[in-house]
Write an enzyme that holds these catalytic residues in place. Structure first.
Site, PDB file in Angstrom:
ATOM      1  N   CYS A 126       0.854  -1.182   0.000  1.00 26.25           N
ATOM      2  CA  CYS A 126       0.000   0.000   0.000  1.00 26.25           C
ATOM      3  C   CYS A 126       0.892   1.235   0.000  1.00 26.25           C
ATOM      4  CB  CYS A 126      -0.933   0.032   1.211  1.00 26.25           C
ATOM      5  SG  CYS A 126      -2.343   1.133   0.937  1.00 26.25           S
ATOM      6  N   CYS A 128      -0.031   4.277   1.560  1.00 30.04           N
ATOM      7  CA  CYS A 128      -0.392   5.289   2.566  1.00 30.04           C
ATOM      8  C   CYS A 128       0.727   5.642   3.538  1.00 30.04           C
ATOM      9  CB  CYS A 128      -1.654   4.883   3.323  1.00 30.04           C
ATOM     10  SG  CYS A 128      -1.595   3.249   4.070  1.00 30.04           S
ATOM     11  N   HIS A 135      -2.970   9.030   1.804  1.00 30.34           N
ATOM     12  CA  HIS A 135      -3.980   8.165   1.188  1.00 30.34           C
ATOM     13  C   HIS A 135      -3.304   6.951   0.552  1.00 30.34           C
ATOM     14  CE1 HIS A 135      -7.773  10.088   2.008  1.00 30.34           C
ATOM     15  NE2 HIS A 135      -7.166  11.262   1.881  1.00 30.34           N
ATOM     16  N   LYS A 203     -12.333  -5.437   2.635  1.00 34.86           N
ATOM     17  CA  LYS A 203     -11.751  -4.562   3.657  1.00 34.86           C
ATOM     18  C   LYS A 203     -12.666  -3.363   3.845  1.00 34.86           C
ATOM     19  CE  LYS A 203      -7.819  -1.587   4.715  1.00 34.86           C
ATOM     20  NZ  LYS A 203      -6.400  -1.298   4.496  1.00 34.86           N
ATOM     21  N   ARG A 213      -2.762   3.179  12.457  1.00 35.89           N
ATOM     22  CA  ARG A 213      -2.326   4.384  11.734  1.00 35.89           C
ATOM     23  C   ARG A 213      -1.324   5.163  12.562  1.00 35.89           C
ATOM     24  NH1 ARG A 213      -8.217   5.918   9.032  1.00 35.89           N
ATOM     25  NH2 ARG A 213      -8.361   3.970   7.846  1.00 35.89           N
ATOM     26  N   LYS A 256     -11.547  -8.146   6.606  1.00 39.62           N
ATOM     27  CA  LYS A 256     -10.911  -7.249   7.580  1.00 39.62           C
ATOM     28  C   LYS A 256     -11.816  -6.086   7.881  1.00 39.62           C
ATOM     29  CE  LYS A 256      -7.168  -3.948   7.784  1.00 39.62           C
ATOM     30  NZ  LYS A 256      -6.226  -3.160   7.038  1.00 39.62           N
ATOM     31  N   SER A 283      -5.801  -3.760  14.667  1.00 40.47           N
ATOM     32  CA  SER A 283      -5.221  -3.066  15.825  1.00 40.47           C
ATOM     33  C   SER A 283      -6.263  -2.662  16.865  1.00 40.47           C
ATOM     34  CB  SER A 283      -4.453  -1.844  15.342  1.00 40.47           C
ATOM     35  OG  SER A 283      -5.289  -0.987  14.578  1.00 40.47           O
ATOM     36  N   TYR A 322      -2.100  -9.680  16.255  1.00 36.65           N
ATOM     37  CA  TYR A 322      -1.022  -9.142  17.092  1.00 36.65           C
ATOM     38  C   TYR A 322      -0.828  -9.994  18.340  1.00 36.65           C
ATOM     39  CZ  TYR A 322      -1.719  -5.180  13.992  1.00 36.65           C
ATOM     40  OH  TYR A 322      -1.828  -4.399  12.872  1.00 36.65           O
TER      41      TYR A 322
HETATM   42  C1  PBG Z   1      -2.841   0.146   5.025  1.00 33.98           C
HETATM   43  C2  PBG Z   1      -3.342  -0.769   6.103  1.00 33.98           C
HETATM   44  C3  PBG Z   1      -4.138  -0.462   7.204  1.00 33.98           C
HETATM   45  C4  PBG Z   1      -4.235  -1.632   7.945  1.00 33.98           C
HETATM   46  C5  PBG Z   1      -3.549  -2.619   7.255  1.00 33.98           C
HETATM   47  N1  PBG Z   1      -3.009  -2.069   6.121  1.00 33.98           N
HETATM   48  C6  PBG Z   1      -4.718   0.835   7.632  1.00 33.98           C
HETATM   49  C7  PBG Z   1      -5.771   1.449   6.821  1.00 33.98           C
HETATM   50  O1  PBG Z   1      -6.197   0.909   5.800  1.00 33.98           O
HETATM   51  O2  PBG Z   1      -6.179   2.546   7.177  1.00 33.98           O
HETATM   52  C8  PBG Z   1      -4.942  -1.786   9.260  1.00 33.98           C
HETATM   53  C9  PBG Z   1      -4.406  -2.861  10.157  1.00 33.98           C
HETATM   54  C10 PBG Z   1      -4.760  -2.723  11.611  1.00 33.98           C
HETATM   55  O3  PBG Z   1      -5.557  -1.862  12.021  1.00 33.98           O
HETATM   56  O4  PBG Z   1      -4.240  -3.526  12.397  1.00 33.98           O
HETATM   57  N2  PBG Z   1      -3.727   0.345   3.983  1.00 33.98           N
HETATM   58 ZN    ZN Z   2      -3.132   2.156   2.748  1.00 37.03          ZN
END
Ligand code: PBG
Ligand code: ZN
Length: 334
Positions: A126, A128, A135, A203, A213, A256, A283, A322
């Protein structure tokens, strides 16, 4: 008149012994191969930083990972999911450092292969954590996501992780068509048969990613992710996104977050039983359970075990958690 259950309504007879109870709960055990451990790799090579929003989790620099992982591998760890964290690397509109030679994930993959030859390495794909706006894709001049530019960039990132030695690439960006673009890139690079694509297929735009984040320093500066992550109420879009990713050739599927989306897991497994199904216990789910346990709401172990069991019962084959190091210890003790 006194009511008595008839013989056929007596259920206790089926589960009065611990072994009987295991027979009544098929496919709900959690073994080391059912677990994947998410790890944050930071661009300060000698750093070890506790993540305050996720007690007991750390960002590790490249030089600190072997020592941290060794005891977990010794306890039976089978697979990891790597996330890069940029604290010094510059962020820009093209996510230049998502796969540059300075990227900590790019640098740690070959080392992991050498340190732990049996460990299966998945990389989150990703943008971000590397874009200046935070983003998951590339923004056009109009400030909107440019889907085509995004999937081309994301496919390049995935191919570079694959070239560095990743066994699995796992795109979490939710752009349209990224699975096809990644598959095509891997094939052109001659890696099509040696690298799996694990799609974050269903997702959702969840409140539960907050601690992550913070951990990954990847919160969007402006706006939210509701235009690309799925609306939490939509089982229909989850089904369509999953079918699309299957048609584009993904190897494995993911739902997810986990606990609030058990119905989506069941729906996904029922529709695509031929695909391994992953769930990400994210998380925020981790934080809820840890803080509840630390405040005497319940004991940690049975709470973790019951939530993992619920995901297996709902159809998940692999749980990204985790709690993995802790659960491996419990499995080993038993
Ligand atoms: C990145 C990503 C995220 C998570 C996994 N990959 C954050 C998001 O999409 O905002 C979240 C994982 C977690 O909360 O443990 N795109
Ligand atoms: Zn991302």
């Amino acid at each position: 008149m006194e009511h008595r259950p008839s013989a056929k309504n007596v259920l206790h007879s089926g589960y009065h012994h611990p072994v009987l109870r295991t027979w009544q709960c098929p496919n709900t055990t959690v073994r080391p191969e059912n677990l994947m451990f998410p790890i944050f790799i930071i661009d300060g090579d000698d750093d070890v930083q506790e993540i305050t929003s996720m007690p007991g989790n750390y960002r590790y620099g490249v030089n600190k990972l072997k020592e941290a992982l060794q005891p977990i591998v010794d306890d039976g760890l089978k697979s990891v999911l790597l996330f890069g964290v940029a604290q010094n690397l510059a962020k820009d509109g093209l996510a230049t450092h998502a796969d540059s030679s300075d990227n900590p994930v790019m640098r740690v993959i070959p080392k992991l292969r050498e340190w732990f030859p049996d460990l299966l390495i998945a990389c989150d794909v990703c943008l971000c954590a590397y874009t200046d706006h935070g983003h998951c894709g590339i923004l056009g001049a109009d400030g909107y996501l440019d889907n085509q530019a995004s999937i081309e960039r994301i496919a390049r990132q995935a191919v570079n992780y694959a070239k560095a030695g990743a066994h699995i690439v796992a795109p979490s960006d939710m752009m349209d068509g990224r699975i096809g673009a990644i598959k095509e890139g891997l094939t052109k690079a001659g890696l099509g048969s040696r690298v799996s694509v694990l799609s974050y297929a269903a997702k959702f735009a969840s409140v539960m990613y907050g601690p992550f984040r913070d951990a990954a320093k990847s919160a969007p500066g402006k706006g939210d992710r509701k235009g690309y992550q799925l609306p939490p109420g939509s089982a229909g879009l989850a089904a369509r996104a999953t079918l699309r990713d299957v048609e584009e050739g993904c190897d494995m599927l993911m739902v997810k977050p986990g606990l609030p989306y058990l119905d989506i897991m069941r729906q996904t497994k029922d529709k695509h039983p031929e695909y391994p199904l992953f769930v990400y216990q994210v998380s925020g789910e981790f934080a809820m359970i840890i803080h509840a346990a630390n405040n005497g709401v319940f004991q940690l172990r049975p709470a973790v075990e019951e939530t993992l069991l619920s995901m297996r019962r709902a159809g998940a084959d692999v749980i990204i958690s985790y709690f993995t190091p802790q659960v491996l210890k419990w499995i080993k003790e038993a």
